[in-house]
Design an enzyme around this catalytic site. Structure first.
Site, PDB file in Angstrom:
ATOM      1  N   CYS A  26       2.424  -5.426   8.956  1.00  0.00           N
ATOM      2  CA  CYS A  26       1.448  -4.414   8.556  1.00  0.00           C
ATOM      3  C   CYS A  26       0.048  -4.992   8.458  1.00  0.00           C
ATOM      4  O   CYS A  26      -0.930  -4.263   8.355  1.00  0.00           O
ATOM      5  CB  CYS A  26       1.844  -3.769   7.227  1.00  0.00           C
ATOM      6  N   CYS A  46       5.740  -4.009   0.197  1.00  0.00           N
ATOM      7  CA  CYS A  46       4.436  -4.314  -0.411  1.00  0.00           C
ATOM      8  C   CYS A  46       4.633  -5.079  -1.714  1.00  0.00           C
ATOM      9  O   CYS A  46       3.862  -5.985  -2.035  1.00  0.00           O
ATOM     10  CB  CYS A  46       3.664  -3.028  -0.673  1.00  0.00           C
TER      11      CYS A  46
END
Ligand code: FES
Length: 145
Positions: free
Chosen positions: A33, A103
């Site tokens: 990402c 995350c």
């Protein structure tokens, strides 16, 4: 999609910034990402984390997990900080959507990387701490989009 706590930590992040001459600095990224997180720790001679700051170039969930992770390790001992897993961070935020779980892994790894840096600088070994990876995406489970 996001809990109130996630939104709160995203819009009003705690401990954002950097620490000059930090005891330990850890940077990790996720090549998939492209997000990057850096954690700075100020650790006193008794091994207590007096201060912690973060800088995150990443998505909202990465900002919120960084913020919560810094809150969870502040004032703790090095050993206690090791127990702050991505699961603990997610629980403290009342959960994250499944595609955003990675995350929170950045937050856990960034703390470990900063602790590792601290240990190396001081020539000590922290029980239970393994050398962190600078890129975490290899360890992720494959997610179907
Ligand atoms: Fe990669 Fe959030 S999308 S850290």
């Amino acid at each position: 999609m996001y809990t109130q706590k996630v939104m709160d930590h995203f819009t009003n992040p705690r401990n954002m910034g950097e620490i000059e001459n930090a005891s330990g600095v850890g940077t990790v990224g996720n090549a998939k990402c492209g997000d990057i997180m850096r954690i700075y720790l100020d650790i006193d001679p008794d091994g207590i984390i007096n201060d912690v700051k973060f800088k995150t170039f990443g998505c909202g969930a990465a900002v919120a997990t960084s913020s919560m992770a810094t809150e969870l390790v502040k004032g703790k001992t090095v050993q206690e900080a090791l127990q702050v897993t991505n699961k603990a961070v997610m629980e403290a935020l009342d959960g994250l959507p499944p595609v955003k779980v990675h995350c929170s892994l950045l937050a856990e790894e960034a703390i470990h990387a900063a602790l590792w840096d601290y240990a190396e600088k001081n020539g000590i070994k922290i029980e239970g701490l393994q050398k962190p990876k600078s890129d975490i995406h290899e360890e992720e489970e494959e997610v179907e989009y």
